[in-house]
Design an enzyme around this catalytic site. Sequence first.
Site, PDB file in Angstrom:
ATOM      1  CE  LYS A 169     -36.482  58.499  17.560  1.00  0.00           C
ATOM      2  NZ  LYS A 169     -36.361  59.298  17.870  1.00  0.00           N
ATOM      3  CD  GLU A 170     -34.515  53.126  24.683  1.00  0.00           C
ATOM      4  OE1 GLU A 170     -34.365  52.369  26.091  1.00  0.00           O
ATOM      5  OE2 GLU A 170     -35.312  53.984  25.128  1.00  0.00           O
ATOM      6  CG  MET A 171     -35.681  46.652  24.220  1.00  0.00           C
ATOM      7  SD  MET A 171     -35.806  46.823  25.803  1.00  0.00           S
ATOM      8  CE  MET A 171     -35.383  44.890  25.629  1.00  0.00           C
TER       9      MET A 171
END
Length: 312
Positions: free
Chosen positions: A125-127
């Site tokens: 959900k981030e990088m």
Amino acid sequence: MIKRALFMTLVVFNISNAQTSINQDRMITPLPTSIPYDKEKAMLGKQLYMDTSLSKDGKVSCNTCHDLKRYGVDNEIFSIGADGVLDEPFNSPTTFNSVFNFVQFWDGKAKNLADQAKNPFINPKEMALKDEAEVVKRVEANAKYKASFDKIYGQITMQNITDAIAEFEKTLITPNSPFDRYLNGDENAISSQAKRGWEAFKSNGCIACHQGQNVGGTMYQKIGIFEPYPNQENLGRYEITKIESDKMVFKVPSLRNVAKTAPYYHDGSIPTLDACVQFMAYYQLGRFLDQQTVDDIVAFLESLTGEFNEQF
């Protein structure tokens, strides 16, 4: 004898209250104007912090969600990660002054800054990179990074990558807030309203959790003590420990720069500071505060906004 006993009781009571007030006054201390850090490592860490190429779609960096121009946040309820994925269920906490927190993340899953820096790279959900090996591979592909890592660390490893980022994050401190100047003896540094707010902050029990030089970040606490917190989507520490008593227990956030880091709570559900104060009083203290007291506490919280000076 009765009068004497009553007199002695009042004396003891007043001394006890005075001592409590003195102790509370010492529960928050000013931030240092600087802390030791390795400049070469920190400069490398800043490059990594700002680098969008270290994400799956090449559009997300640490700074995307923890913007240095926005006091270490993005002011969104939930941040947007690689490929436009919404980073639910947690609101992105500030990286400013995070070096003073006793653990990192809302649920405390990272024990220090370096441990925290590792997770976003491989969080889908981030990088959203595949694994740590891919992170290292992307860093190795950059000739400037390779030269810097060879000079400073001797090699590129995930541990060294996160160590450099952590070293940079040590520089993200915001000393010299009006309240810090007040604590250091400048009686005119904050307004009379902020002074009333400071007294209300103490007398209403806010300081029981929000204390230390970071005005928070020193303990875990359950949210929803007197009333159940309405959003039970994520149960905080329980998700890690599976201990029943850890349900809805989160790291107490720092209140440094809190006037700049809306929206509030772990789920970003409260948009304004005055609403946040009233909600905290209701859920944590079991009371409603009159509007004047809320406004006074907000004035105190606004006095916690410090100065950020980029080191390089």
